[in-house]
Structure formats: structure tokens, C-alpha cells
Design an enzyme around this catalytic site. Structure first.
Site, PDB file in Angstrom:
ATOM      1  CG  HIS A  66       2.055  -0.685  -1.628  1.00  9.55           C
ATOM      2  ND1 HIS A  66       3.328  -0.297  -1.291  1.00  9.55           N
ATOM      3  CD2 HIS A  66       1.465  -1.120  -0.485  1.00  9.55           C
ATOM      4  CE1 HIS A  66       3.498  -0.492   0.018  1.00  9.55           C
ATOM      5  NE2 HIS A  66       2.397  -0.984   0.524  1.00  9.55           N
ATOM      6  NE  ARG A  99      -0.512   4.847  -3.598  1.00  9.36           N
ATOM      7  CZ  ARG A  99      -0.787   5.713  -2.629  1.00  9.36           C
ATOM      8  NH1 ARG A  99      -1.906   6.397  -2.659  1.00  9.36           N
ATOM      9  NH2 ARG A  99       0.058   5.883  -1.638  1.00  9.36           N
ATOM     10  CD  GLU A 100       3.637   1.036  -4.826  1.00 13.96           C
ATOM     11  OE1 GLU A 100       4.366   0.037  -4.938  1.00 13.96           O
ATOM     12  OE2 GLU A 100       3.497   1.663  -3.745  1.00 13.96           O
ATOM     13  NE  ARG A 139       0.594   2.321   1.657  1.00 11.62           N
ATOM     14  CZ  ARG A 139       1.922   2.377   1.507  1.00 11.62           C
ATOM     15  NH1 ARG A 139       2.450   2.847   0.406  1.00 11.62           N
ATOM     16  NH2 ARG A 139       2.721   1.961   2.462  1.00 11.62           N
ATOM     17  CG  ASN A 145       5.913  -3.801   2.141  1.00 10.04           C
ATOM     18  OD1 ASN A 145       6.330  -4.942   2.325  1.00 10.04           O
ATOM     19  ND2 ASN A 145       6.698  -2.795   1.785  1.00 10.04           N
ATOM     20  NE  ARG A 146       4.805   0.637   6.673  1.00 16.71           N
ATOM     21  CZ  ARG A 146       5.266   0.782   5.430  1.00 16.71           C
ATOM     22  NH1 ARG A 146       5.457  -0.285   4.672  1.00 16.71           N
ATOM     23  NH2 ARG A 146       5.549   1.982   4.948  1.00 16.71           N
ATOM     24  CG  HIS A 179       7.092  -1.758  -3.337  1.00 14.82           C
ATOM     25  ND1 HIS A 179       5.974  -1.570  -2.557  1.00 14.82           N
ATOM     26  CD2 HIS A 179       7.614  -2.947  -2.946  1.00 14.82           C
ATOM     27  CE1 HIS A 179       5.823  -2.599  -1.734  1.00 14.82           C
ATOM     28  NE2 HIS A 179       6.807  -3.454  -1.948  1.00 14.82           N
ATOM     29  CD  GLU A 220       9.532   2.121  -3.117  1.00 10.64           C
ATOM     30  OE1 GLU A 220       8.711   2.543  -3.967  1.00 10.64           O
ATOM     31  OE2 GLU A 220       9.212   1.828  -1.961  1.00 10.64           O
TER      32      GLU A 220
HETATM   33 ZN   LIG Z   1       4.843   0.243  -2.617  1.00 15.14          ZN
END
Ligand SMILES: [Zn+2]
Ligand SMILES: *[C@@H]1O[C@H](CO)[C@@H](O)[C@H](O)[C@H]1NC(C)=O
Ligand SMILES: *[C@@H]1O[C@H](CO)[C@@H](O)[C@H](O)[C@H]1NC(C)=O
Length: 425
Positions: free
Chosen positions: A184, A186-187, A241, A260-261, A313, A387
Site C-alpha cells: 500500500h 502510503r504506508e 493507497r 491486496n485485494r 503493512h 501491521e
Molecule cells: Zn496496507
């Protein structure tokens, strides 16, 4: 299981409604804490009505953060008042925070130019190009222990490379840990943490040689290279994202799918969107995103030796294992739980930071088509999504002064999980 189902709602990893690059001038972030199931369900409903929740699952008694636009403010304040929800203002102008962070990013780039050689510091976040140069340099300096391979290209044709780290004994066919970061955009702390793992395994080899005795590590530090670069182009893009492949929707162009989907395992059944403008867009079909295809192909090519898949993440302090598409647990869930709980305990011991662990669906919400489920399905015996904690004015932006603290803490957890894995497999 350490938590009761049903008390938990909403989203981790900041699934939101950011349709396009957006100016957050005048937007606020509130923290709201549901204290009963009714309040939790009201908050859940808000997310369906276009309120943008970031970070954290919604354990009762734990604050959620929600972005409130100037136009939504009255409605929001009335609602929390009517239902007597505990709330507080966390950020009074998100746009200003993003702008301030952007200036700092530019200054850090000027003040700490990358030399192209040697160890990376944890003083700032790095660009895609800098990350690639860094692993290429490691391969040149440690040709016996490090091998870098081009494994594909992003939609915008950025190179994706893995770094394979061994102990240099030349033995083939060892068991293997596959790790990635930066799914993702922005992470930012995710690739930073992965780079620190690389640093520890390569540069701090003496101390960590035992982690490479029976296992090789294959690491893809930045999956969503396009999205990550996009978030660094300017303040309006900071909250991005997804990937960057354009899709048409009712005459407008919306960019990217949620990588991630996008995996072909119960793809788009639940917890993902069919709307290209949604932040959890599953894609027009499974594996529409070249970045997800790269991860898939790696998984299949590595799975005969692959024992653990680990994907990094932020944010929310979770260690999550399959399944994410159903509340059922895999057969060896006790092993998965043992690995995750060991990581959580090691971090708690070292710094006091509390991680919640369990199966994705039972801790958070159903989210089908994610890479952790696919990795497990592809044959990795253990599959974990980590996470990292949130920090900074947005949650996704631990200040550069705290990168060191975050990445060293993360490493403690990862090392402990590897040790537990070696006991079990
Ligand atoms: Zn993420
Ligand atoms: C955490 O600390 C306790 C108490 O000292 C110890 O028994 C346990 O092994 C530690 N756990 C990990 C994973 O380091
Ligand atoms: C790991 O999983 C594979 C595929 O499911 C299985 O064949 C293998 O026996 C497992 N390895 C161990 C050590 O349990």
C-alpha cells in the site's frame, strides 16, 4: 482466540474512499471510541456513507480515526452528540499536516543525499530508485551471500527486484522465508522496516548468521512501486493507497486497484469493491495488476521450499494469519498462532508495544483476495500480515526521527517469529 467475534468492526490498513488526488485543506481527523455494539455499528455505517476511516480495527473501547471533511462536519458532530460517543479532535487541519510533512521530506532529501554506497541510515524514507540502488550495491559488495534478481515491472515500468540473502555456504534447496513490503503506497514505514531486515541479515551477519543456517530469505522490498512514488510527488497524493493503472468508470478515470485485494483466491467475494474509484477496488479481474502477478509468480516459484510468507503493512499493531476470506481457521492454525504470538510477545518484552494477533477475519473483517491468504494457499506453511504501529499526524507518517525506533522494534518481532518458525518447521 483472544477476542470475541462481533465486537469488532470496520477496517484496518486504512481502506477508504479516496477517489483521486485530494486536497485535505480544512479536513479534520477525529478519534471516536465506540463503547458498545450499537455505537460500533453506527461507526461502521458511517464508513459506508463515505466517511474516510484510517487505521486500526474497531475493538470496543479502542479509538478509531476518521477523516471529516468541512462538508461532513455538522453531520458528524451531531451524530456523536446524539449517541453520546466518546470523541476527540486528533488533527484540526489534515491538509496543513500533509504540507508540512512534504516540506520535511524534500529537506531530508537535500540534507541526506544518498551516496549510492554502503549502509542505509534510518534518517529518512527512500525512493524506489534509492531502494533498488541499495540492494544492487549489496549484491556487489557481498556476492557470496547476496543475489539480486529482476522479477518484473510495475504498470508504469518501474523495475521490481528481489534480494535473496543466504549465509554463503552454497547449499541449495534450503527452506525459505519470503517477505515483502510496500503493498500500500502510503504506508511508508513498511519498506523502511523491510530495508532494516535486509540490513540486519546482510550487514549484521555475524550476529544473525543463525537465521540463515537452514533458511534462505527472499525479499521484495517494494511491491507497489508506482503508488509509493506517487505519494511522494506532492501533497495531494500523500494518502494514495492503490496501484496506478487507469480504469474508466462512468466516463471518468480512476486509478489503480488495491493490490491486496487482487489475488485469485476467493477474489472479490467480500471486503473488496467492484468500483474502480474505491480504495479497495479488487480490479476488473483477479491479477489485473502486474505487481500482484509478480508476487504470485514468486510465491509459486518459491513455494516448494517456502515455509513462511511475511508481508509488512501499516498501521494498527496486528499480526494476522489466514484466513481473511472466511472466519474458518486453517488446519495448522495453532502453528500460525504460535508464530504470531511469539512475535507479539517479543515486541511487548522489548518495548512494551502491544500487538493484537489472530486470524485476519477474526481480528478485523473479511477481506478476500489478499496476498496472505494466497501465499498460504500456494503452499507456504505459515503466512503472516504484520501491521506496524501508526504514528504522526496522519498515522501513516511516523516522523523521520522515529523511523529507527519503529524498524528496530519490528525487527525484534520478525526475528522472534523466525526463531519460532525454526522450532516448528
Ligand atoms: Zn496496507
Ligand atoms: C518475554 O519475557 C518473558 C519473561 O521474561 C519470557 O519468559 C519470554 O520467553 C519472553 N518472550 C519472548 C518471545 O521473548
Ligand atoms: C508445508 O506445507 C506443505 C504444503 O502444504 C506440506 O507438504 C509440507 O509437509 C509442510 N511442511 C512441513 C514441514 O510441515
Amino acid at each position: 482466540m483472544k477476542f470475541s467475534l462481533g465486537l469488532l468492526v470496520l477496517l484496518a490498513c486504512g481502506a477508504t474512499f479516496v477517489v483521486a488526488d485530494q486536497d485535505y485543506e480544512g479536513y479534520r481527523i477525529y478519534e471516536v471510541t465506540p463503547s458498545n455494539a450499537e455505537q460500533a455499528s453506527i461507526l461502521h455505517q458511517l464508513s459506508a456513507e463515505g466517511f474516510d476511516f484510517i487505521g486500526q480495527s474497531r475493538l470496543l473501547g479502542q479509538p478509531s480515526r476518521v477523516i471529516v471533511s468541512p462538508g461532513q462536519l455538522d453531520k458528524f458532530l451531531q451524530l456523536v452528540k446524539d449517541h453520546k460517543m466518546i470523541h476527540s479532535l486528533f488533527n484540526s487541519n489534515l491538509g496543513a499536516s500533509i504540507a508540512e510533512e512534504f516540506v520535511q521530506l524534500q529537506m531530508q532529501r537535500l540534507m541526506n543525499p544518498i551516496t549510492g554506497k554502503g549502509r542505509l541510515s534510518n534518517e529518512r524514507y527512500y525512493s524506489h530508485e534509492e531502494i533498488i540502488n541499495y540492494i544492487d550495491d549489496l549484491a556487489q559488495r557481498y556476492p557470496k551471500r547476496v543475489y539480486v534478481k529482476t522479477v518484473g515491472w510495475s504498470y508504469e515500468k518501474r523495475v521490481l527486484k528481489t534480494i535473496t540473502i543466504t549465509n554463503g555456504d552454497g547449499k541449495f534447496g534450503k527452506k525459505l522465508i519470503f517477505m515483502d513490503g510496500g503493498f500500500h503506497a502510503r504506508e511508508w514505514i513498511s519498506p523502511a522496516a523491510v530495508l532494516y531486515v535486509i540490513d540486519q541479515l546482510v550487514e549484521n551477519f555475524q550476529e544473525n548468521a543463525y537465521l540463515l543456517e537452514d533458511y534462505d530469505w527472499v525479499i521484495l522490498p517494494l511491491v507497489n512501486a508506482d503508488g509509493y512514488e506517487h505519494t511522494q510527488t506532492g501533497t495531494l497524493a500523500r494518502m494514495w493507497r492503490k496501484t496506478r493503472q487507469p480504469y474508466n468508470y462512468l466516463g471518468q478515470t480512476c486509478y489503480g486497484a488495491d493490490p491486496n485485494r487482487n489475488f485469485d483466491f476467493h477474489w472479490n467475494e467480500e471486503g473488496a469493491s467492484s468500483n474502480p474509484c474505491s480504495d479497495t477496488y479488487a480490479g476488473p479481474n483477479a491479477f489485473s495488476e502486474p505487481e500482484a502477478v509478480v508476487v504470485r509468480d514468486l510465491m509459486h516459484s518459491l513455494s516448494d521450499r517456502g515455509i513462511m510468507y511475511l508481508t509488512i503493512h501499516s498501521y494498527g499493531n496486528y499480526l494476522l494469519y489466514p484466513w481473511g476470506w472466511t472466519s474458518d481457521l486453517p488446519d495448522n492454525w495453532q502453528d500460525l498462532d504460535a508464530v504470531a504470538s511469539t512475535g507479539a510477545e517479543a515486541i511487548k518484552n522489548a518495548t512494551g508495544t502491544v500487538y493484537t494477533y489472530g486470524s485476519s477475519t477474526n481480528v478485523l473483517y473479511i477481506a478476500a483476495g489478499a496476498s496472505d491468504d494466497y501465499g498460504y494457499y500456494a503452499g507456504f506453511n505459515v503466512s503472516i500480515t504484520m501491521e506496524l504501529p501508526g504514528a504522526g499526524s496522519i498515522g501513516f507518517n511516523p516522523p523521520v526521527t522515529r523511523i529507527e525506533e519503529f524498524v528496530t522494534e519490528t525487527w525484534i518481532g520478525i526475528r522472534a517469529m523466525a526463531e519460532k518458525l525454526f522450532e516448528l518447521y
